[in-house]
Design an enzyme around this catalytic site. Structure first.
Site, PDB file in Angstrom:
ATOM      1  N   SER A 242      27.720  -4.103  31.746  1.00  0.00           N
ATOM      2  CA  SER A 242      26.763  -5.129  31.335  1.00  0.00           C
ATOM      3  C   SER A 242      27.398  -6.515  31.321  1.00  0.00           C
ATOM      4  O   SER A 242      28.622  -6.667  31.218  1.00  0.00           O
ATOM      5  CB  SER A 242      26.242  -4.815  29.931  1.00  0.00           C
ATOM      6  OG  SER A 242      27.277  -4.990  28.972  1.00  0.00           O
ATOM      7  N   GLY A 245      29.177  -6.998  27.920  1.00  0.00           N
ATOM      8  CA  GLY A 245      30.481  -6.354  27.841  1.00  0.00           C
ATOM      9  C   GLY A 245      31.517  -7.042  28.709  1.00  0.00           C
ATOM     10  O   GLY A 245      32.649  -7.285  28.277  1.00  0.00           O
ATOM     11  N   GLU A 265      32.214  -6.762  37.308  1.00  0.00           N
ATOM     12  CA  GLU A 265      30.934  -6.749  38.014  1.00  0.00           C
ATOM     13  C   GLU A 265      29.870  -6.484  36.958  1.00  0.00           C
ATOM     14  O   GLU A 265      29.931  -5.479  36.253  1.00  0.00           O
ATOM     15  CB  GLU A 265      30.928  -5.654  39.079  1.00  0.00           C
ATOM     16  CG  GLU A 265      29.629  -5.583  39.855  1.00  0.00           C
ATOM     17  CD  GLU A 265      29.309  -4.179  40.302  1.00  0.00           C
ATOM     18  OE1 GLU A 265      28.145  -3.759  40.120  1.00  0.00           O
ATOM     19  OE2 GLU A 265      30.208  -3.500  40.820  1.00  0.00           O
ATOM     20  N   CYS A 302      23.588  -1.017  40.441  1.00  0.00           N
ATOM     21  CA  CYS A 302      23.731  -2.464  40.254  1.00  0.00           C
ATOM     22  C   CYS A 302      23.054  -3.247  41.367  1.00  0.00           C
ATOM     23  O   CYS A 302      22.863  -4.459  41.244  1.00  0.00           O
ATOM     24  CB  CYS A 302      25.200  -2.839  40.166  1.00  0.00           C
ATOM     25  SG  CYS A 302      26.215  -2.092  41.458  1.00  0.00           S
ATOM     26  N   GLU A 395      18.190  -9.154  34.311  1.00  0.00           N
ATOM     27  CA  GLU A 395      18.181  -7.782  34.819  1.00  0.00           C
ATOM     28  C   GLU A 395      17.517  -6.826  33.837  1.00  0.00           C
ATOM     29  O   GLU A 395      17.780  -6.857  32.640  1.00  0.00           O
ATOM     30  CB  GLU A 395      19.613  -7.315  35.081  1.00  0.00           C
ATOM     31  CG  GLU A 395      19.713  -5.900  35.631  1.00  0.00           C
ATOM     32  CD  GLU A 395      21.148  -5.442  35.810  1.00  0.00           C
ATOM     33  OE1 GLU A 395      21.387  -4.614  36.704  1.00  0.00           O
ATOM     34  OE2 GLU A 395      22.025  -5.912  35.050  1.00  0.00           O
TER      35      GLU A 395
END
Length: 531
Positions: A242, A245, A265, A302, A395
């Protein structure tokens, strides 16, 4: 192979901590056997100490020895057989066929990096020979190559328990660069992590690797994870997860007395632009492709296409009706864990409650009746609303997409400029469309790591020309990829040697070129020895 729930620290097992946790089958709610122990401070320190020693010892290993280790890891993972596939299925609810493919990808990229370092030219050796008679100042002998960065911490990803976890791309590329790796297991699939970790431990012993080349620790990200990132022996971090994170790890690493890179990422909504002529010609086919991409892996990739941008027209209305119906007819499916499902519910409800956003086909989605299963769906809104509401460009991790309807070409370009950093963007258009919308191509090229014409972004090819990265917030560093051979560059650094005697140089920079590498010698790419 029996699970124990212990840390893997070099060639040893350890369970000093009293705090434990268990994994849960998200499809059934059943608690799975085996208590996993949180790492203690002493266990973490031991893993870091071994990694630091291994970093020095690995400098003595040849590329062939390192490649043999990578090949052996792949072999040992395959030797786990159905035990690995079944445990991964139990811990995530994803089908066994998915894991057979992911296991193949994991082993394939290990072998890819083995081939890369056997060939060796990735070190980018550059040699400029001395010119002692140059006026007014003599030119020194200068030689440059890439060297390993140091011990690396890798965080397992929730959505790829094999390919982006213990022996995944971050770990494989760090090893290939010559770096020891400490892996922080994910709480949702700890048994899968232990099985792969034991396979690595076995491969390291069989190939005579230094003990600290690999360790596996369990514990919360906010404690164990943060302590690893802040440990002075750690020199880089690999993370897939995330934005919250990844940013927390990035900030912690930047606040160290010696800041280190965090290759995270994170968030991406991967916009897909459907241009007018192609909607007229191929709308039904594209709608079917969209349904498959959005629901692949329960939308937990993703690269899931989270926003579809179109121009207002009768054909666009037909396309949206078709795509929304296909998504609504798709069966609900189990998400990876309860936390991800709760976040999906929250984001879904937030969209349902927005007055200017319409949930298509469904009347209302009642999550109380779905268990841990996500309901696929499509929403729609107009471009003006999308441009005004920043939450619409965040997202939503799961099998949902948002259609954004533009009234003109200019408005579509304005929507394109709204996107910040994305892993991918996709343009569907005829040759005439692409010519007419050349500016759109340019706008999105500046905002993504991979630009597609046709197709859909799910499915990331593991090869030398793949870039799986992008500008922030997709990633913390747009210069690098986490997939493909270029991933090795993250865990290496350049070093120049000036006027160093040939006997003291690494093989890659010696005059005789004993490893037969491609090198840039006095501006010319060659495998020849330096005379």
């Amino acid at each position: 192979m029996d699970l124990t729930g212990q840390q893997i620290i070099g060639q040893n097992r350890s369970a000093e901590g009293t705090e434990t946790f268990t994994a849960t089958n998200p499809a059934t709610g059943d608690v799975l056997p085996v208590d996993f122990h949180h790492a203690t401070d002493d266990e973490l320190a031991k893993a870091c100490e071994l990694a630091e020693a291994a970093y020095v010892a690995l400098d003595e290993k040849t590329p062939e020895q390192m490649a043999t280790f990578l090949d052996k890891v792949a072999e040992e993972i395959m030797e786990l057989g159905d035990t690995l596939i079944q445990r991964a299925n139990e811990e995530t609810g994803l089908p066994e066929a998915r894991y057979q493919g992911e296991r193949g990808r994991t082993c394939g990229q290990l072998k890819m990096f083995a081939s890369l370092i056997r060939e060796g030219s990735w070190v980018d050796a550059r040699i400029d020979t001395a010119e002692p008679d140059r006026e007014p100042i003599p030119k020194p002998d200068l030689r440059l190559m890439r060297r390993p960065l140091g011990p690396v911490v890798v965080f397992c990803a929730s959505n790829f328990p094999l390919a982006f976890s213990v022996a995944g791309g971050d770990t494989a590329s760090a090893w290939a660069a010559g770096c020891p790796v400490i892996v922080k297991a994910h709480h949702a699939h700890p048994g899968t992590a232990e099985l792969v970790g034991l396979a690595i431990q076995k491969a390291a012993a069989a190939t005579d690797m230094p003990e600290g080349i690999f360790s596996l620790l369990y514990g919360p990200g906010r404690t164990t994870g943060m302590d690893l990132v802040q440990h002075p022996t750690v020199k880089a971090v690999g993370f897939t997860g995330s934005q919250q994170g990844g940013r927390a790890l990035f900030d912690a690493a930047a606040a160290r007395p010696d800041p280190i890179p965090v290759y995270a990422e994170m968030s991406s909504i991967n916009p897909v632009f459907l241009l007018p002529e192609t909607v007229k010609a191929n709308g039904e086919q594209i709608a079917a492709g969209l349904q498959g991409s959005v629901t692949l892996g329960v939308g937990q990739f993703c690269t899931c296409p989270g926003v579809i941008v179109l121009l207002e027209s009768p054909e666009t209305e037909d396309f949206i009706d078709k795509a929304a119906t296909l998504l609504a007819e798709s069966s609900p499916a189990t998400m990876l864990n309860a936390g991800i499902f709760e976040a999906y519910q929250e984001g879904f409800r937030k969209l349902q409650d927005k007055g200017a956003v319409e949930l298509l086909v469904h009347d209302v989605v009642d999550f109380a009746e779905t268990g841990n299963r996500a309901v696929p769906a499509m929403f729609s809104t107009d471009a003006a609303t999308f441009l005004e509401d920043d939450e619409l460009s965040e997202e939503l991790f799961g099998p949902t997409t948002l259609a954004v309807i533009c009234s003109s070409k200019e408005e579509m370009l304005e929507v394109a400029r709204k996107f910040r950093g994305e892993l991918t963007a996709t343009l569907h258009g005829t040759e005439a469309d692409l010519s007419e919308y050349a500016e759109l191509f340019q706008i999105m090229s500046a905002r993504v790591g991979r630009l597609l014409v046709g197709g859909f972004p799910t499915g990331v090819e593991v090869c030398s020309s793949m870039n799986h990265g992008g500008p922030y917030p997709a990633c913390t560093d747009a210069h690098y990829t986490s997939v493909g051979t270029g991933a090795i560059l993250r865990f290496s650094r350049p070093i120049s040697y000036q006027n160093v005697p040939d006997a003291c140089l690494p093989n890659a920079l010696k005059n005789g070129n004993p490893d037969g590498l491609w090198r840039l010698v006095n501006g010319e790419l060659t495998k020849d020895a330096v005379k």
